[in-house]
Design an enzyme around this catalytic site. Structure first.
Site, PDB file in Angstrom:
ATOM      1  CE  LYS A 190      -4.345   0.769   2.463  1.00  0.00           C
ATOM      2  NZ  LYS A 190      -4.937   0.691   3.820  1.00  0.00           N
TER       3      LYS A 190
HETATM    4  C1  E4P Z   1      -8.335   1.576   3.819  1.00  0.00           C
HETATM    5  O1  E4P Z   1      -7.539   0.804   3.322  1.00  0.00           O
HETATM    6  C2  E4P Z   1      -8.141   2.271   5.097  1.00  0.00           C
HETATM    7  O2  E4P Z   1      -7.424   1.392   5.945  1.00  0.00           O
HETATM    8  C3  E4P Z   1      -9.420   2.597   5.830  1.00  0.00           C
HETATM    9  O3  E4P Z   1     -10.559   2.222   5.089  1.00  0.00           O
HETATM   10  C4  E4P Z   1      -9.463   3.953   6.424  1.00  0.00           C
HETATM   11  O4  E4P Z   1     -10.680   4.128   7.083  1.00  0.00           O
HETATM   12  P1  E4P Z   1     -10.939   5.258   8.161  1.00  0.00           P
HETATM   13  O5  E4P Z   1     -11.229   6.543   7.451  1.00  0.00           O
HETATM   14  O6  E4P Z   1     -12.141   4.775   8.929  1.00  0.00           O
HETATM   15  O7  E4P Z   1      -9.703   5.337   9.028  1.00  0.00           O
END
Ligand code: E4P
Length: 217
Positions: free
Chosen positions: A83
């Site tokens: 990522k």
């Molecule tokens: C996606 O890969 C992220 O880890 C996640 O969806 C972020 O979500 P949040 O805005 O609830 O922290």
């Protein structure tokens, strides 16, 4: 639509995987912090449970640093998806990694133009954060629609991974728009099963069944 779970909680992942519903996992530095575990150790455990892509995020901000971290993370398991953040260095890293056949999830996407750049960099997944846009009074789902149109216009292979999901309604809307994947927090995934009429129906059937005195055997 594929279901990924957005957590580094191994017990939750194991339970959801046992239901046969899980296509992958996404983690991020905040979720690793919440797990209280070592990133390599917990990510390896997750990769052993789930067959599909498991996103593990780099923390370096420069291309060379990201490449070094990606090399370490990729060694954890063959289903690791690296990522990277949606920055110029992140997309440069995305291009380099995907050209070596490494899966890449480009994260922190908040605009259709950013998603277009990620697709051009060969991203395996683009992660638009709908909840964080909604938190600002904007319409996160409109972004998913825009990206769907753009990707379909040019037949991009990059999969839309709707992220930052807060509600079951987000999941439904993502599916209606044609998002390829939704990464969903465990509690929201469990909530997808729920309907009061399902519970009421089961109670009524069981009450009538008890009156018959029968057993299925
Ligand atoms: C996606 O890969 C992220 O880890 C996640 O969806 C972020 O979500 P949040 O805005 O609830 O922290």
């Amino acid at each position: 639509m594929k279901f990924f779970v957005d957590t580094a909680d191994v017990k939750e992942i194991r339970d959801l995987n046992d239901l046969g519903l899980l296509d992958g996992v996404t983690t991020n530095p905040s979720l690793i912090m919440k797990s209280g575990r070592d990133i390599t150790e917990v990510t390896k455990e997750i990769c052993d449970i789930v067959e599909g892509p498991v996103s593990a995020e780099v923390t370096a901000l420069d291309h060379d640093g990201m490449m070094k971290e990606a090399e370490v993370l990729a060694k954890i398991a063959s289903n690791i998806c690296i990522k990277v953040p949606l920055t110029p260095d992140g997309l440069k890293t995305c291009k380099a990694l995907t050209s070596q056949d490494q899966m890449v999830n480009v994260t922190l996407c908040f605009s259709a133009n950013q998603a277009l750049l990620a697709a051009k960099a060969g991203a395996t997944f683009i992660s638009p954060f709908v909840g964080r846009l909604d938190d600002l009074g904007l319409d996160g789902m409109e972004l998913i629609s825009e990206i769907r149109t753009i990707y379909d216009n040019y037949d991009f292979d990059t999969e839309i991974l709707t992220a930052s999901i807060r509600t079951v309604n987000h999941v439904k809307q993502a599916a209606m728009i044609g998002s390829d994947v939704a990464t969903v927090p465990p509690a929201t995934l469990h909530a997808l099963f729920k309907h009061p009429l399902t519970d009421k129906g089961i109670d009524a059937f069981l009450a009538d069944w008890a009156k018959t005195g029968q057993k299925i055997a």
